[in-house]
Design a protein around this motif. Structure first.
Motif, PDB file in Angstrom:
ATOM      1  N   ASP A  87       0.864  -1.172   0.000  1.00 25.95           N
ATOM      2  CA  ASP A  87       0.000   0.000   0.000  1.00 25.95           C
ATOM      3  C   ASP A  87       0.906   1.230   0.000  1.00 25.95           C
ATOM      4  N   VAL A  88       1.400   1.588  -1.172  1.00 24.96           N
ATOM      5  CA  VAL A  88       2.314   2.718  -1.266  1.00 24.96           C
ATOM      6  C   VAL A  88       1.598   4.044  -1.053  1.00 24.96           C
ATOM      7  N   ASN A  89       0.276   4.066  -1.219  1.00 22.99           N
ATOM      8  CA  ASN A  89      -0.471   5.313  -1.059  1.00 22.99           C
ATOM      9  C   ASN A  89      -0.375   5.864   0.349  1.00 22.99           C
ATOM     10  N   SER A  90      -0.352   5.006   1.361  1.00 17.32           N
ATOM     11  CA  SER A  90      -0.247   5.508   2.736  1.00 17.32           C
ATOM     12  C   SER A  90       1.130   6.123   2.968  1.00 17.32           C
ATOM     13  N   VAL A  91       2.169   5.515   2.429  1.00 16.78           N
ATOM     14  CA  VAL A  91       3.531   6.043   2.579  1.00 16.78           C
ATOM     15  C   VAL A  91       3.662   7.367   1.842  1.00 16.78           C
ATOM     16  N   LEU A  92       3.238   7.386   0.587  1.00 14.82           N
ATOM     17  CA  LEU A  92       3.341   8.608  -0.211  1.00 14.82           C
ATOM     18  C   LEU A  92       2.425   9.703   0.327  1.00 14.82           C
ATOM     19  N   GLY A  93       1.298   9.312   0.916  1.00 14.31           N
ATOM     20  CA  GLY A  93       0.400  10.293   1.529  1.00 14.31           C
ATOM     21  C   GLY A  93       1.060  11.013   2.695  1.00 14.31           C
ATOM     22  N   ASP A  94       1.756  10.260   3.555  1.00 17.29           N
ATOM     23  CA  ASP A  94       2.464  10.892   4.669  1.00 17.29           C
ATOM     24  C   ASP A  94       3.604  11.767   4.163  1.00 17.29           C
ATOM     25  N   LEU A  95       4.284  11.341   3.115  1.00 22.27           N
ATOM     26  CA  LEU A  95       5.349  12.147   2.535  1.00 22.27           C
ATOM     27  C   LEU A  95       4.779  13.440   1.957  1.00 22.27           C
ATOM     28  N   ARG A  96       3.715  13.339   1.194  1.00 18.17           N
ATOM     29  CA  ARG A  96       3.098  14.533   0.592  1.00 18.17           C
ATOM     30  C   ARG A  96       2.554  15.476   1.663  1.00 18.17           C
ATOM     31  N   ARG A  97       2.153  14.937   2.783  1.00 20.90           N
ATOM     32  CA  ARG A  97       1.669  15.737   3.919  1.00 20.90           C
ATOM     33  C   ARG A  97       2.828  16.516   4.560  1.00 20.90           C
ATOM     34  N   SER A  98       4.035  16.011   4.442  1.00 22.44           N
ATOM     35  CA  SER A  98       5.205  16.618   5.083  1.00 22.44           C
ATOM     36  C   SER A  98       5.949  17.598   4.177  1.00 22.44           C
ATOM     37  N   LEU A  99       6.014  17.320   2.891  1.00 20.50           N
ATOM     38  CA  LEU A  99       6.835  18.108   1.968  1.00 20.50           C
ATOM     39  C   LEU A  99       6.508  19.602   1.913  1.00 20.50           C
ATOM     40  N   PRO A 100       5.254  20.021   2.057  1.00 22.30           N
ATOM     41  CA  PRO A 100       4.995  21.470   2.010  1.00 22.30           C
ATOM     42  C   PRO A 100       5.718  22.252   3.113  1.00 22.30           C
ATOM     43  N   HIS A 101       6.160  21.583   4.147  1.00 21.06           N
ATOM     44  CA  HIS A 101       6.815  22.243   5.273  1.00 21.06           C
ATOM     45  C   HIS A 101       8.340  22.192   5.183  1.00 21.06           C
ATOM     46  N   LEU A 102       8.868  21.531   4.177  1.00 18.84           N
ATOM     47  CA  LEU A 102      10.309  21.338   4.013  1.00 18.84           C
ATOM     48  C   LEU A 102      10.901  22.500   3.209  1.00 18.84           C
ATOM     49  N   PRO A 103      12.053  23.029   3.623  1.00 21.64           N
ATOM     50  CA  PRO A 103      12.671  24.119   2.845  1.00 21.64           C
ATOM     51  C   PRO A 103      13.056  23.661   1.435  1.00 21.64           C
ATOM     52  N   ALA A 104      12.880  24.540   0.473  1.00 22.48           N
ATOM     53  CA  ALA A 104      13.293  24.242  -0.900  1.00 22.48           C
ATOM     54  C   ALA A 104      14.776  23.899  -0.913  1.00 22.48           C
TER      55      ALA A 104
END
Length: 156
Positions: free
Chosen positions: A98-115
């Motif tokens: 179930d890669v969607n749960s892993v990628l979902g948590d990643l996508r939830r985190s990336l907006p807060h990561l510095p470019a």
């Protein structure tokens, strides 16, 4: 690498809590997981699983203030140089990931990561995932990182 390197480890089950605790021996590490129970246990110095030496390593990192755990992606990622995806990839009874749960948590985190931050992927994801993520998030660098086979007691 400098000791000022700030690492956020996303996914705090087996690979993630070991990675966070071992990394905190040398760097500033914040563990991020969206399960409040897991984070509470880790903040109390207890791993969510049995791994010899891990509780002591977690407690040492917490005491040295080089290790912290949170459920808040904005807090965990705001100053990170590296986001290390160590999420366990769940599988169903047919051994399908179930890669969607892993990628979902990643996508939830990336907006807060510095470019410009580096995203290391140690989760079990299909070939081509880094390329897909690079296209979706061109402001970050993505790389696959093979998980270590060492246990906390073997880390010098």
């Amino acid at each position: 690498m400098s000791q000022s390197l700030r690492i956020t480890v996303l996914g705090l089950w087996h690979l993630g809590c070991v990675t966070a605790a071992c990394g905190a021996k040398h760097f500033q590490v914040t563990g991020l997981d969206f399960d409040a129970g897991t984070v509470a246990k880790l903040n109390a110095g207890h791993a969510p699983l049995l791994e010899p030496g891990l509780d002591e390593l977690i407690s040492a990192g917490l005491a040295a203030k080089r290790l912290a755990f949170t459920t808040d992606a904005a807090v965990a990622c705001a100053a990170a140089d590296v986001l290390w995806l160590c999420h366990d990839t769940p599988v169903n009874d047919n051994d399908e990931s179930d890669v969607n749960s892993v990628l979902g948590d990643l996508r939830r985190s990336l907006p807060h990561l510095p470019a410009g931050a580096l995203v290391l992927v140690s989760a079990q994801l299909p070939v081509g995932t880094c390329r897909q993520l690079e296209a979706e998030f061109p402001q970050f660098h993505f790389a696959w990182a093979k998980p270590s086979t060492l246990s906390p007691g073997q880390i010098a």
